[in-house]
Write an enzyme that holds these catalytic residues in place. Structure first.
Site, short mmCIF file in Angstrom:
data_model
loop_
_atom_site.label_atom_id
_atom_site.label_comp_id
_atom_site.label_asym_id
_atom_site.label_seq_id
_atom_site.Cartn_x
_atom_site.Cartn_y
_atom_site.Cartn_z
N HIS A 124 37.48 41.29 46.90
CA HIS A 124 38.37 42.33 47.42
C HIS A 124 39.76 41.91 46.96
O HIS A 124 40.12 40.74 47.08
CB HIS A 124 38.32 42.41 48.95
N CYS A 142 38.81 48.93 45.80
CA CYS A 142 40.08 48.21 45.94
C CYS A 142 40.52 47.58 44.63
O CYS A 142 41.72 47.52 44.33
CB CYS A 142 39.96 47.14 47.02
#
Length: 162
Positions: free
Chosen positions: A36, A106
């Protein structure tokens, strides 16, 4: 001449080290992590997930401190222009309903924002990861399970949606 605003990439391993241990058994190849990412600049951490584009103070997500910080350079883009850019992205390209863990996530957001701010992309080991996982039979099998993973600010952290 004044130097610009620093731009960093925060990199988090969503598995907290388990991917490196289990990936060879599960997908038949090593992985350092399931990443992430977020962009940190203007004293905020900006990221994209199932709630759309959000921001919070650096290290303010439920993930805490990042596993890695990558200095991407600096930007001369004024914060007002950057916020306008994020607003446009949030109303089109990075709407909440457009989030997809493997194809529009993301890391795609961090890549686009990094290029806007610095002209540089984020490391390819991050952006190439979904394709590497999906190219394996087990990766296809676990795709549905993993698509429900989301990151959001931690309790008590202020959040701004774009």
């Amino acid at each position: 001449m004044a130097s610009g605003q620093a731009v960093k990439l925060f990199v988090y391993d969503l598995t907290k080290g388990l991917a490196s241990q289990l990936a060879p058994m599960i997908i038949g190849r090593p992985l350092d992590g399931i990443w992430h990412t977020s962009i940190v600049c203007y004293n905020q951490e900006f990221f994209f997930g199932g709630m759309g584009i959000e921001s919070c103070p650096p290290c303010g997500t439920i993930l805490g401190s990042p596993d890695k910080q990558v200095h991407l350079g600096s930007t001369e883009v004024p914060s007002e222009m950057f916020y306008e850019y994020l607003s446009q992205l949030g109303s089109d390209t990075f709407k909440p309903q457009k989030y997809e863990l493997f194809h529009h996530n993301c890391n795609n957001f961090s890549s686009e924002v990094a290029q806007f701010l610095t002209g540089k992309d984020i490391p390819s080991y991050i952006t190439d990861l979904p394709g590497e996982i999906l190219s394996t039979p087990m990766g296809q099998m676990i795709k549905n399970m993993l698509e429900n993973t989301q990151v959001s600010p931690g309790a008590g952290q202020t959040t701004r949606h774009f």
